[in-house]
Scaffold this motif. Structure first.
Motif, PDB file in Angstrom:
ATOM      1  N   ASN A 167     -65.269 -16.459 -18.625  1.00 31.93           N
ATOM      2  CA  ASN A 167     -66.345 -17.067 -19.411  1.00 31.93           C
ATOM      3  C   ASN A 167     -66.449 -16.378 -20.772  1.00 31.93           C
ATOM      4  O   ASN A 167     -66.840 -15.219 -20.856  1.00 31.93           O
ATOM      5  CB  ASN A 167     -67.642 -16.917 -18.624  1.00 31.93           C
ATOM      6  CG  ASN A 167     -68.838 -17.458 -19.361  1.00 31.93           C
ATOM      7  OD1 ASN A 167     -68.717 -17.988 -20.475  1.00 31.93           O
ATOM      8  ND2 ASN A 167     -70.003 -17.323 -18.739  1.00 31.93           N
ATOM      9  N   ALA A 168     -66.107 -17.102 -21.821  1.00 32.15           N
ATOM     10  CA  ALA A 168     -66.149 -16.520 -23.177  1.00 32.15           C
ATOM     11  C   ALA A 168     -67.466 -16.778 -23.889  1.00 32.15           C
ATOM     12  O   ALA A 168     -67.587 -16.466 -25.069  1.00 32.15           O
ATOM     13  CB  ALA A 168     -64.983 -17.067 -24.000  1.00 32.15           C
ATOM     14  N   LYS A 215     -70.547 -21.733 -29.336  1.00 35.59           N
ATOM     15  CA  LYS A 215     -70.454 -21.031 -30.627  1.00 35.59           C
ATOM     16  C   LYS A 215     -69.275 -20.038 -30.631  1.00 35.59           C
ATOM     17  O   LYS A 215     -68.729 -19.714 -31.686  1.00 35.59           O
ATOM     18  CB  LYS A 215     -71.779 -20.292 -30.853  1.00 35.59           C
ATOM     19  CG  LYS A 215     -72.029 -19.863 -32.278  1.00 35.59           C
ATOM     20  CD  LYS A 215     -73.360 -19.111 -32.390  1.00 35.59           C
ATOM     21  CE  LYS A 215     -73.472 -18.416 -33.726  1.00 35.59           C
ATOM     22  NZ  LYS A 215     -74.590 -17.450 -33.752  1.00 35.59           N
ATOM     23  N   ARG A 216     -68.928 -19.522 -29.472  1.00 34.09           N
ATOM     24  CA  ARG A 216     -67.809 -18.564 -29.374  1.00 34.09           C
ATOM     25  C   ARG A 216     -66.450 -19.232 -29.594  1.00 34.09           C
ATOM     26  O   ARG A 216     -65.418 -18.539 -29.678  1.00 34.09           O
ATOM     27  CB  ARG A 216     -67.799 -17.891 -28.003  1.00 34.09           C
ATOM     28  CG  ARG A 216     -68.692 -16.677 -27.733  1.00 34.09           C
ATOM     29  CD  ARG A 216     -68.478 -15.477 -28.575  1.00 34.09           C
ATOM     30  NE  ARG A 216     -69.100 -15.658 -29.874  1.00 34.09           N
ATOM     31  CZ  ARG A 216     -70.407 -15.728 -30.064  1.00 34.09           C
ATOM     32  NH1 ARG A 216     -71.243 -15.603 -29.078  1.00 34.09           N
ATOM     33  NH2 ARG A 216     -70.881 -15.906 -31.289  1.00 34.09           N
ATOM     34  N   ALA A 268     -60.141 -18.130 -33.836  1.00 37.69           N
ATOM     35  CA  ALA A 268     -59.617 -17.024 -34.650  1.00 37.69           C
ATOM     36  C   ALA A 268     -58.578 -16.230 -33.860  1.00 37.69           C
ATOM     37  O   ALA A 268     -57.519 -15.851 -34.381  1.00 37.69           O
ATOM     38  CB  ALA A 268     -60.761 -16.112 -35.098  1.00 37.69           C
ATOM     39  N   THR A 269     -58.856 -15.999 -32.582  1.00 38.54           N
ATOM     40  CA  THR A 269     -57.931 -15.267 -31.725  1.00 38.54           C
ATOM     41  C   THR A 269     -56.643 -16.064 -31.527  1.00 38.54           C
ATOM     42  O   THR A 269     -55.534 -15.506 -31.569  1.00 38.54           O
ATOM     43  CB  THR A 269     -58.595 -14.964 -30.365  1.00 38.54           C
ATOM     44  OG1 THR A 269     -59.795 -14.218 -30.605  1.00 38.54           O
ATOM     45  CG2 THR A 269     -57.680 -14.164 -29.462  1.00 38.54           C
ATOM     46  N   GLU A 310     -64.591 -17.675 -32.386  1.00 38.82           N
ATOM     47  CA  GLU A 310     -63.806 -16.469 -32.115  1.00 38.82           C
ATOM     48  C   GLU A 310     -62.548 -16.820 -31.308  1.00 38.82           C
ATOM     49  O   GLU A 310     -61.494 -16.211 -31.494  1.00 38.82           O
ATOM     50  CB  GLU A 310     -64.652 -15.437 -31.363  1.00 38.82           C
ATOM     51  CG  GLU A 310     -65.663 -14.704 -32.239  1.00 38.82           C
ATOM     52  CD  GLU A 310     -66.855 -15.544 -32.662  1.00 38.82           C
ATOM     53  OE1 GLU A 310     -67.281 -16.428 -31.881  1.00 38.82           O
ATOM     54  OE2 GLU A 310     -67.371 -15.337 -33.779  1.00 38.82           O
ATOM     55  N   LEU A 311     -62.647 -17.793 -30.419  1.00 36.27           N
ATOM     56  CA  LEU A 311     -61.449 -18.213 -29.675  1.00 36.27           C
ATOM     57  C   LEU A 311     -60.419 -18.799 -30.629  1.00 36.27           C
ATOM     58  O   LEU A 311     -59.221 -18.540 -30.503  1.00 36.27           O
ATOM     59  CB  LEU A 311     -61.828 -19.240 -28.600  1.00 36.27           C
ATOM     60  CG  LEU A 311     -62.582 -18.690 -27.392  1.00 36.27           C
ATOM     61  CD1 LEU A 311     -63.007 -19.838 -26.460  1.00 36.27           C
ATOM     62  CD2 LEU A 311     -61.718 -17.706 -26.618  1.00 36.27           C
ATOM     63  N   ALA A 339     -65.547 -21.906 -42.069  1.00 25.81           N
ATOM     64  CA  ALA A 339     -65.567 -20.557 -41.487  1.00 25.81           C
ATOM     65  C   ALA A 339     -66.724 -20.369 -40.513  1.00 25.81           C
ATOM     66  O   ALA A 339     -66.623 -19.586 -39.573  1.00 25.81           O
ATOM     67  CB  ALA A 339     -65.625 -19.502 -42.595  1.00 25.81           C
ATOM     68  N   ASP A 340     -67.821 -21.071 -40.731  1.00 23.97           N
ATOM     69  CA  ASP A 340     -68.982 -20.893 -39.840  1.00 23.97           C
ATOM     70  C   ASP A 340     -69.049 -21.974 -38.759  1.00 23.97           C
ATOM     71  O   ASP A 340     -70.098 -22.214 -38.177  1.00 23.97           O
ATOM     72  CB  ASP A 340     -70.272 -20.849 -40.655  1.00 23.97           C
ATOM     73  CG  ASP A 340     -70.520 -22.163 -41.371  1.00 23.97           C
ATOM     74  OD1 ASP A 340     -69.606 -23.029 -41.389  1.00 23.97           O
ATOM     75  OD2 ASP A 340     -71.621 -22.333 -41.920  1.00 23.97           O
ATOM     76  N   LEU A 342     -59.569 -18.447 -21.400  1.00 19.73           N
ATOM     77  CA  LEU A 342     -60.897 -18.094 -21.901  1.00 19.73           C
ATOM     78  C   LEU A 342     -61.613 -19.394 -22.271  1.00 19.73           C
ATOM     79  O   LEU A 342     -61.077 -20.205 -23.019  1.00 19.73           O
ATOM     80  CB  LEU A 342     -60.777 -17.198 -23.127  1.00 19.73           C
ATOM     81  CG  LEU A 342     -60.043 -15.868 -22.894  1.00 19.73           C
ATOM     82  CD1 LEU A 342     -59.852 -15.116 -24.211  1.00 19.73           C
ATOM     83  CD2 LEU A 342     -60.818 -14.995 -21.904  1.00 19.73           C
TER      84      LEU A 342
END
Lengths: 188, 188
Positions: free
Chosen positions: A152-153, A157-158, A164-165, A161-162, A86-87, A128
């Motif tokens: 630019n996302a 580290k992002r 997850a999206t 979120e990408l 998850a992290d 993204l």
């Protein structure tokens, strides 16, 4: 620019077609072929499960290259979770394995059909991208002149979120609430 | 249906307007007022940091109610991370505190302006909702006749992905790559 794409499935071809349209020299590596020369930009258009072997086999050839991870590391048996911690994320895991390459996360929030047509509904398809600025600059330049917008996302580290999206978007399609030609359009 | 909204900021008002338009009876609770009666549907249109106190104060009144968490639990100092554990979410945390309520995650992937107008660009605004089916059914019924589409994003565990998506969308707006009237439109 020389672009090397691992995998020639729906995603690989749809991505390759955009690099081609933008004037780049695109080469494909499939599971039955072996790369001896690698372009400045590498796209791993393969399932998550294939990343580890590719990273091991091509670690040396990928040195100094920009390597794009497009995977959505879902548990495809349950569709209830991602299989990465998850992290973390598939892209961050790959960066650890390829410490001498610049790993980007991109294209995982785009369904193949929207990369083929350059449209999500009546909107331009937006890619993204997360990762180091130097790598994002190269990818953005290589896609200038394609059918795609690039945003630019943030840092690698992002990728969390990408991914997850991407998972969320795929679960909406798998439950037939949206089509695989639709999804999230990015409205400016 | 009676809908109680905690918070009358941009989000609270934009959400309330949609419940109102759909024919529900909407009441607001602000920080200067205290609720003595609670509708069947409760929307906590407050910042993440306010959830804990509200949960503690209204735990008894929220029993058996559907309670909607709309928060994006970002670290607003750094904009580099969510402040909830990576394997949880604000909504799952709230459900633990409100064990006798049905907690939903919704509206966190919608910018206030898109709830006000009912549009993201030229697309209808779509609310993604995660949580138990019984709660989602109530929320969906209450919004029928509003300007909004509602889609089922899965069980409450999916709040994690909704919060990641909300974070990603906000970071694109904060970096001025998209406007706060835009964001992710869901194309069917």
């Amino acid at each position: 620019m020389q672009v090397t794409i691992f995998g020639k499935g729906n995603m690989g071809q749809a991505i390759g077609q955009n690099f081609d349209k933008a004037g780049n020299d695109v080469n494909y590596i499939t599971s039955s072929s072996k790369a001896t020369h690698i372009g400045d930009l590498v796209v791993l258009a393969v399932p998550y499960s294939a990343l580890e072997n590719i990273a091991e086999e091509y670690k040396e050839l990928f040195k100094g290259k920009v390597v794009v991870d497009i995977t959505n590391p879902l548990n495809f048996k349950t569709w209830s979770e991602l299989v990465v911690p998850a992290d973390s994320s598939a892209a961050e895991e790959l960066q650890e394995k390829l410490s001498d390459a610049i790993v980007l996360k991109a294209f995982n929030t785009n369904f193949a059909a929207t990369l083929q047509t350059g449209r999500v509904g009546n909107q331009t398809t937006t890619v993204l991208v997360a990762g180091a600025d130097e790598g994002k600059k190269l990818l953005t330049e290589a896609l200038a002149g394609s059918s795609l917008n690039v945003l630019n996302a943030g840092p690698l580290k992002r990728a969390r979120e990408l991914e997850a999206t991407g998972f969320l978007q795929m679960s909406l399609a798998a439950s037939e609430q949206i089509g695989w030609t639709g999804g999230f359009a990015v409205i400016e």
